[in-house]
Design a protein around this motif. Structure first.
Motif, PDB file in Angstrom:
ATOM      1  N   MET A   1      20.288  49.961  48.745  1.00  0.00           N
ATOM      2  CA  MET A   1      19.264  50.996  48.571  1.00  0.00           C
ATOM      3  C   MET A   1      19.276  51.927  49.772  1.00  0.00           C
ATOM      4  N   LYS A   2      19.273  53.218  49.517  1.00  0.00           N
ATOM      5  CA  LYS A   2      19.211  54.212  50.590  1.00  0.00           C
ATOM      6  C   LYS A   2      17.769  54.675  50.740  1.00  0.00           C
ATOM      7  N   ILE A   3      17.247  54.619  51.958  1.00  0.00           N
ATOM      8  CA  ILE A   3      15.875  55.046  52.236  1.00  0.00           C
ATOM      9  C   ILE A   3      15.899  56.453  52.823  1.00  0.00           C
ATOM     10  N   ILE A   4      15.134  57.345  52.235  1.00  0.00           N
ATOM     11  CA  ILE A   4      15.071  58.730  52.688  1.00  0.00           C
ATOM     12  C   ILE A   4      13.662  59.015  53.200  1.00  0.00           C
ATOM     13  N   ASN A   5      13.573  59.369  54.473  1.00  0.00           N
ATOM     14  CA  ASN A   5      12.283  59.700  55.079  1.00  0.00           C
ATOM     15  C   ASN A   5      12.124  61.194  55.329  1.00  0.00           C
ATOM     16  N   ASP A   6      13.217  61.933  55.298  1.00  0.00           N
ATOM     17  CA  ASP A   6      13.186  63.375  55.560  1.00  0.00           C
ATOM     18  C   ASP A   6      13.996  64.077  54.480  1.00  0.00           C
ATOM     19  N   ILE A   7      13.316  64.667  53.516  1.00  0.00           N
ATOM     20  CA  ILE A   7      14.028  65.277  52.385  1.00  0.00           C
ATOM     21  C   ILE A   7      14.680  66.600  52.765  1.00  0.00           C
ATOM     22  N   ASP A   8      14.351  67.132  53.951  1.00  0.00           N
ATOM     23  CA  ASP A   8      14.953  68.399  54.366  1.00  0.00           C
ATOM     24  C   ASP A   8      16.306  68.206  55.037  1.00  0.00           C
ATOM     25  N   SER A   9      16.627  66.963  55.398  1.00  0.00           N
ATOM     26  CA  SER A   9      17.870  66.726  56.143  1.00  0.00           C
ATOM     27  C   SER A   9      18.920  66.006  55.317  1.00  0.00           C
ATOM     28  N   ILE A  10      18.708  65.925  53.999  1.00  0.00           N
ATOM     29  CA  ILE A  10      19.651  65.186  53.166  1.00  0.00           C
ATOM     30  C   ILE A  10      19.870  65.919  51.849  1.00  0.00           C
ATOM     31  N   GLN A  11      21.055  65.783  51.315  1.00  0.00           N
ATOM     32  CA  GLN A  11      21.394  66.372  50.031  1.00  0.00           C
ATOM     33  C   GLN A  11      21.655  65.239  49.047  1.00  0.00           C
ATOM     34  N   ILE A  12      20.929  65.242  47.921  1.00  0.00           N
ATOM     35  CA  ILE A  12      21.144  64.222  46.897  1.00  0.00           C
ATOM     36  C   ILE A  12      22.292  64.695  46.012  1.00  0.00           C
ATOM     37  N   PRO A  13      23.437  64.030  46.033  1.00  0.00           N
ATOM     38  CA  PRO A  13      24.625  64.543  45.335  1.00  0.00           C
ATOM     39  C   PRO A  13      24.615  64.332  43.824  1.00  0.00           C
ATOM     40  N   CYS A  14      23.759  63.435  43.343  1.00  0.00           N
ATOM     41  CA  CYS A  14      23.805  63.086  41.926  1.00  0.00           C
ATOM     42  C   CYS A  14      22.441  63.301  41.278  1.00  0.00           C
ATOM     43  N   GLU A  15      22.460  63.438  39.961  1.00  0.00           N
ATOM     44  CA  GLU A  15      21.200  63.534  39.234  1.00  0.00           C
ATOM     45  C   GLU A  15      20.468  62.200  39.316  1.00  0.00           C
ATOM     46  N   CYS A  16      19.123  62.278  39.336  1.00  0.00           N
ATOM     47  CA  CYS A  16      18.315  61.069  39.513  1.00  0.00           C
ATOM     48  C   CYS A  16      17.248  60.943  38.436  1.00  0.00           C
ATOM     49  N   THR A  17      17.003  59.711  38.042  1.00  0.00           N
ATOM     50  CA  THR A  17      15.835  59.364  37.251  1.00  0.00           C
ATOM     51  C   THR A  17      14.854  58.714  38.214  1.00  0.00           C
ATOM     52  N   ALA A  18      13.632  59.227  38.241  1.00  0.00           N
ATOM     53  CA  ALA A  18      12.695  58.813  39.289  1.00  0.00           C
ATOM     54  C   ALA A  18      11.332  58.448  38.723  1.00  0.00           C
ATOM     55  N   THR A  19      10.594  57.718  39.528  1.00  0.00           N
ATOM     56  CA  THR A  19       9.171  57.492  39.284  1.00  0.00           C
ATOM     57  C   THR A  19       8.456  57.693  40.605  1.00  0.00           C
ATOM     58  N   ILE A  20       7.187  58.060  40.550  1.00  0.00           N
ATOM     59  CA  ILE A  20       6.456  58.429  41.763  1.00  0.00           C
ATOM     60  C   ILE A  20       5.077  57.802  41.771  1.00  0.00           C
ATOM     61  N   GLY A  21       4.624  57.399  42.963  1.00  0.00           N
ATOM     62  CA  GLY A  21       3.287  56.843  43.104  1.00  0.00           C
ATOM     63  C   GLY A  21       3.078  56.283  44.496  1.00  0.00           C
ATOM     64  N   VAL A  22       1.844  55.907  44.787  1.00  0.00           N
ATOM     65  CA  VAL A  22       1.541  55.263  46.073  1.00  0.00           C
ATOM     66  C   VAL A  22       2.150  53.868  46.108  1.00  0.00           C
TER      67      VAL A  22
END
Length: 313
Positions: A1-22
């Motif tokens: 699993m890759k953990i991303i804490n800064d979305i401005d410093s990384i490029q997601i190379p592939c399409e993603c299926t996601a879910t969001i919540g606390v």
């Protein structure tokens, strides 16, 4: 699993299926939603992504708010990593983020930054400024962005009374009902703390205890009382133990302490981290007429704890 804490410093190379919540506690309801999201990711051949926040959103708007969390951020990361998702994104929840409407959030963060092409939302999940929009709105916005939006169903309590939720779990813990945590969370409720010097009352009674200072002041502490627990010192294997949460009324205590008596253990563990797995609550804390009466009760408590823990091995 890759953990991303800064979305401005990384490029997601592939399409993603996601879910969001606390995802506080990453309980069975959350696990159910994440499993649905991962199944959809496999079906579409995309990467799987869990998006969460670094704090409770209310903390940003109310400086006096004292959250009672079921999991620290480190624990949340660990729990999600066990589910084998490809990405865990931890967004800093700021006023700037909170000011985005749902449509702006979906476009600027989900689509442009994180390459989300499918979003699986919780059955009652709302996001965006003031949380005024809902699932039907997300579907419309997603269509405009080339993002499919799906909604997961609820994971119900075993008795069918209500959906598993963080608020339900908090209520159960404040009532001391730790026995229900495996059914609600898929594991025992955990609390970690540093061993600090105490008043050595337990040692004088023949039941030496480690006095724990919680590692996170916002971590919810179960109701006062005596508990059967497993205790782990650092990375060592779990040991059978008995824990008291309360004010020690027999000795006229005034502040709440967390004291754990680890069976068949001797050693200096001051400064070390001990993690507690709560298995069962034996009784409420109460005042005894004498130290001798308390010792007699503790001996009975220990026998009961051993019986309970022997059944959980």
């Amino acid at each position: 699993m890759k953990i991303i804490n800064d979305i401005d410093s990384i490029q997601i190379p592939c399409e993603c299926t996601a879910t969001i919540g606390v995802f506080d506690g990453v309980h069975r309801g959350h696990q159910h939603l994440i499993t649905l999201m991962m199944a959809e990711a496999r079906r579409k051949g995309t990467a799987s992504m869990v998006i969460t926040f670094d704090r409770q959103p209310r903390e940003v708007f109310d400086a006096t708010y004292q959250p009672q969390v079921l999991s620290t951020l480190d624990e949340k990361r660990a729990y999600v990593s066990q589910l084998d998702v490809d990405y865990l994104v931890v967004l800093p929840f700021t006023r700037a983020l909170a000011s985005l409407t749902a449509q702006e959030f979906m476009q600027q963060v989900l689509r442009e930054k994180l390459n989300v092409t499918t979003l699986v939302t919780g059955y009652d999940n709302r996001f965006g400024k003031n949380r005024t929009e809902g699932f039907d709105d997300y579907v419309v916005y997603g269509r405009e962005l080339g993002m499919e939006v799906l909604r997961g169903d609820a994971e119900m309590m075993t008795d069918g009374s209500c959906a598993v939720s963080s608020s339900v779990i908090r209520q159960l813990l404040t009532e001391g009902k730790v026995e229900q945590m495996p059914a609600c969370m898929g594991r025992y409720y955990q609390l970690s703390g540093t061993v600090m010097p105490g008043e050595h009352i337990g040692s004088t009674l023949g039941f030496p205890t480690a006095n724990l200072e919680p590692g996170n002041p916002h971590k919810l502490i179960p109701a006062s009382g005596v508990y059967a627990v497993w205790a782990s010192i650092g990375d060592a294997p779990k040991k059978a133990a008995m824990m008291n949460i309360g004010t020690r009324p027999t000795f006229k205590g005034h502040h709440t302490t967390l004291e754990v008596n680890i069976f068949n253990f001797e050693g200096d563990i001051y400064g070390q981290t001990v993690t507690i797995d709560f298995v069962a609550r034996l009784r409420e804390e109460r005042r005894f007429d004498s130290p001798e009466a308390l010792v007699k009760q503790l001996e009975e408590d220990k026998k009961q704890v051993e019986q309970i823990l022997n059944q959980t091995k």
